[in-house]
Scaffold this motif. Structure first.
Motif, PDB file in Angstrom:
ATOM      1  N   PHE A   1      35.555  37.315  48.105  1.00  0.00           N
ATOM      2  CA  PHE A   1      36.980  37.253  47.776  1.00  0.00           C
ATOM      3  C   PHE A   1      37.281  38.107  46.547  1.00  0.00           C
ATOM      4  CE2 PHE A   1      40.556  35.362  45.478  1.00  0.00           C
ATOM      5  CZ  PHE A   1      41.536  35.438  46.449  1.00  0.00           C
ATOM      6  N   ASP A   2      36.394  38.046  45.541  1.00  0.00           N
ATOM      7  CA  ASP A   2      36.574  38.873  44.342  1.00  0.00           C
ATOM      8  C   ASP A   2      36.554  40.352  44.690  1.00  0.00           C
ATOM      9  OD1 ASP A   2      36.791  36.687  42.702  1.00  0.00           O
ATOM     10  OD2 ASP A   2      34.698  36.755  42.007  1.00  0.00           O
ATOM     11  N   ARG A   3      35.595  40.736  45.527  1.00  0.00           N
ATOM     12  CA  ARG A   3      35.477  42.152  45.883  1.00  0.00           C
ATOM     13  C   ARG A   3      36.698  42.612  46.681  1.00  0.00           C
ATOM     14  NH1 ARG A   3      29.415  43.590  47.883  1.00  0.00           N
ATOM     15  NH2 ARG A   3      29.710  41.864  49.331  1.00  0.00           N
ATOM     16  N   LEU A   4      37.183  41.757  47.573  1.00  0.00           N
ATOM     17  CA  LEU A   4      38.355  42.122  48.358  1.00  0.00           C
ATOM     18  C   LEU A   4      39.592  42.244  47.464  1.00  0.00           C
ATOM     19  CD1 LEU A   4      39.226  42.678  51.260  1.00  0.00           C
ATOM     20  CD2 LEU A   4      39.796  40.243  51.486  1.00  0.00           C
ATOM     21  N   TYR A   5      39.713  41.335  46.509  1.00  0.00           N
ATOM     22  CA  TYR A   5      40.844  41.394  45.576  1.00  0.00           C
ATOM     23  C   TYR A   5      40.790  42.672  44.749  1.00  0.00           C
ATOM     24  CZ  TYR A   5      43.834  40.307  41.594  1.00  0.00           C
ATOM     25  OH  TYR A   5      44.792  40.374  40.618  1.00  0.00           O
ATOM     26  N   GLN A   6      39.601  42.978  44.231  1.00  0.00           N
ATOM     27  CA  GLN A   6      39.452  44.179  43.409  1.00  0.00           C
ATOM     28  C   GLN A   6      39.666  45.444  44.232  1.00  0.00           C
ATOM     29  OE1 GLN A   6      35.680  43.979  41.343  1.00  0.00           O
ATOM     30  NE2 GLN A   6      36.126  41.924  40.561  1.00  0.00           N
ATOM     31  N   ALA A   7      39.244  45.426  45.502  1.00  0.00           N
ATOM     32  CA  ALA A   7      39.436  46.593  46.361  1.00  0.00           C
ATOM     33  C   ALA A   7      40.920  46.875  46.562  1.00  0.00           C
ATOM     34  CB  ALA A   7      38.758  46.368  47.711  1.00  0.00           C
ATOM     35  N   ASN A   8      41.714  45.830  46.766  1.00  0.00           N
ATOM     36  CA  ASN A   8      43.161  46.012  46.935  1.00  0.00           C
ATOM     37  C   ASN A   8      43.832  46.417  45.629  1.00  0.00           C
ATOM     38  OD1 ASN A   8      43.730  45.362  49.777  1.00  0.00           O
ATOM     39  ND2 ASN A   8      42.886  43.361  49.267  1.00  0.00           N
ATOM     40  N   LEU A   9      43.344  45.845  44.527  1.00  0.00           N
ATOM     41  CA  LEU A   9      43.894  46.213  43.225  1.00  0.00           C
ATOM     42  C   LEU A   9      43.589  47.677  42.908  1.00  0.00           C
ATOM     43  CD1 LEU A   9      45.305  45.247  40.620  1.00  0.00           C
ATOM     44  CD2 LEU A   9      43.029  44.617  39.743  1.00  0.00           C
ATOM     45  N   ALA A  10      42.414  48.143  43.335  1.00  0.00           N
ATOM     46  CA  ALA A  10      42.007  49.523  43.044  1.00  0.00           C
ATOM     47  C   ALA A  10      42.943  50.536  43.677  1.00  0.00           C
ATOM     48  CB  ALA A  10      40.578  49.755  43.535  1.00  0.00           C
TER      49      ALA A  10
END
Length: 560
Positions: free
Chosen positions: A9-18
């Motif tokens: 979930f953290d990685r998916l959130y950061q990917a969208n934020l990126a």
């Protein structure tokens, strides 16, 4: 350790934020700014200097007024008139203020200072008075002369670029430079193909060739034909005309399904597979291995891996703008902090690859004034299109980077410098630069913002063999594509034998005598010197074991 659903979930959130932050981590920037503010808080002298800066900076302000604008953005005579001169001087003073505010702070890490200075420069470049119609006298003058037609043309240019970007079309003018027709048109055949690369064998130019063939490994960040552009500036064609047998790797443009391709895959299925085929076609002769940029780093890893073998198939190693030690990798280190690498890994994990636009954006930010703002002013406010060139067309033909490979490259090589420190492993075994015992020819370029020449120069520290080093004029691409006869070119060259003492980059530069012209003949002479004579050129390309699969430039070069 297996990632939990919460980690995903953290990685998916950061990917969208990126996607919103252009791949720049807000956490990393916040970390740098927090450390900066903390160090400023305990530096009352620096705070006082910054508070008094407008008064303390008067000598520099007067000097710029007397000597005229030194910034090329403010070089025209219009900028010497009031009130435009005041705008230019005020902007230069703001640059000096932020330079003083973000650098030279005792105790603050050099990398944080580099990040802060870089971020300040991005904001300042965006706010430069040269970027806006109302504050740029050159634009006002042009608009009055053309009765605003430049703005109409600029709006049309902007609309066309927006449409092409939306539909993923190539930039205006690239249609005049098609691989196989205008570029990458040196005759040859694809003699081998696997899931990662195609191997091109070029048609010899004469009845005989040097016994040892040349295998070139370009970077897979872009298409291979940077080294086979137009006929007049093709390095491949030049080598053929000088009697060399030449092979080239053309890398596949990876998609999301290639996410798990790692550096070992590029060594095994790229470098080693190509070396095996080339040596079989050359009837067992050793070969000259050459690598460009990331392909040069791969060449270093491959040469170190093969260097421990008694039957090493390599005769020499050539490196074009390639790094093996990343401790002085320049401003790219801004994008290679632990925070930034973790952030990019999350983005690539979600996508499967690093997208072409994300890669190009990072390089453009390094030279935002030249590659972003000046271009926007020229094309959208001046209303003038810069003519397309073969090099510009190639530069727009970018490729993606697999998640696993690029993560390994950033983390193991760039961030942790494992190869230079002897900790990098291939196929379960460590590979050390000291294993490379063959002669090396390395080229750095004076204005390289991707692989700074002082970083390329570190090959002298990595290698225990003879190193011939060249420092060429130009940048990362223009300094390598430097054909004979091209005006305003120069280079320095010097040989360091294995037993000679090491010279620092500055000492090396002072000791090496400048020479006019292209460095290509010097490299060709070096290759010939390290070859064992001429043999009859092959009557046909490929062999019974490796029949031609099609004409150069092959299929992979057209992957989008």
């Amino acid at each position: 350790m297996t990632a939990s659903p919460f980690d995903d979930f953290d990685r998916l959130y950061q990917a969208n934020l990126a996607r919103l932050t252009l791949g720049l981590t807000p956490a990393g920037l916040g970390e740098a700014y927090g450390a900066w503010l903390a160090h400023l808080a305990i530096s009352p002298g620096r705070l006082a200097e910054l508070a008094l800066f407008p008064w303390l900076d008067w000598p520099a302000l007067l000097d710029s007024s007397k000597d005229g604008a030194k910034d090329p953005r403010f070089a025209s005579s219009h900028w010497q008139l009031w009130p435009w001169q005041g705008l230019a001087q005020g902007f230069a003073q703001a640059e000096r203020f932020w330079q003083r505010a973000t650098t030279g702070i005792e105790g603050l890490s050099p990398q944080y200072q580099q990040i802060l200075a870089f971020a300040a420069r991005q904001y300042l470049d965006a706010l430069s008075p040269s970027n806006y119609l109302a504050s740029n006298p050159d634009l006002l003058h042009t608009s009055l002369q053309q009765l605003g037609q430049n703005l109409v043309k600029g709006a049309q240019n902007a609309l066309e670029d927006w449409r092409r970007n939306l539909t993923c079309e190539a930039p205006v003018g690239t249609e005049a430079f098609e691989p196989g027709r205008d570029l990458a048109c040196t005759p040859g055949k694809v003699v081998y193909r696997n899931g990662l690369m195609e191997l091109i064998q070029y048609q010899p130019a004469g009845p005989s060739v040097h016994k040892e063939p040349v295998l070139v490994m370009p970077a897979w960040i872009m298409k291979y034909y940077i080294l086979d552009l137009s006929p007049h500036n093709s390095l491949v064609r030049y080598l053929l005309e000088q009697g060399h047998s030449v092979f080239m790797i053309s890398w596949k443009n990876p998609g999301p399904g290639d996410r798990d391709l790692g550096m070992e895959d590029y060594v095994r299925d790229g470098a080693l597979a190509a070396i095996d085929v080339v040596q079989r076609l050359a009837k067992g002769a050793p070969l000259h291995l050459a690598g460009y940029c990331l392909g040069g780093t791969l060449a270093l890893l491959t040469a170190a891996h093969l260097g421990s073998r008694p039957d090493n198939p390599l005769q020499t190693l050539t490196l074009f703008a390639a790094q093996g030690d990343f401790t002085e990798a320049g401003e790219l280190m801004i994008f290679v902090t632990p925070s930034e690498v973790a952030y990019l890994k999350s983005m690539m994990w979600a996508q499967g690859t690093l997208d072409t636009k994300q890669m190009a954006g990072a390089f453009q930010l390094l030279r935002s004034n030249d590659l972003i703002w000046s271009r926007l002013v020229h094309e959208y406010l001046q209303g003038e299109r810069s003519p397309m060139s073969d090099l510009m067309a190639w530069n727009s033909d970018a490729t993606r980077m697999p998640y696993k490979m690029h993560s390994e490259y950033l983390e193991k090589l760039f961030l942790n410098n494992e190869f230079a420190e002897g900790r990098y492993q291939l196929f379960g075994q460590p590979v050390a630069a000291g294993n490379i015992k063959i002669p090396i020819f390395a080229v750095g370029t004076e204005k390289d913002h991707v692989a700074p020449w002082v970083s390329v120069h570190k090959v002298h520290l990595l290698s225990t063999s003879d190193v011939t080093f060249v420092l060429a004029s130009g940048g990362h691409n223009g300094g390598i594509v430097s054909e004979p006869g091209r005006p305003h070119r120069h280079y320095r060259i010097a040989l360091k034998k294995a037993q000679d003492p090491y010279l620092s980059p500055k000492a090396w530069q002072e000791a090496a005598t400048p020479q006019l012209g292209s460095w290509w003949p010097a490299w060709q002479g070096w290759l010939a010197q390290h070859s064992s004579g001429q043999v009859a050129a092959p009557k046909g390309l490929g062999s019974r074991q490796y029949p031609p699969l099609g004409d150069a430039p092959g299929h992979y070069v057209f992957d989008k």
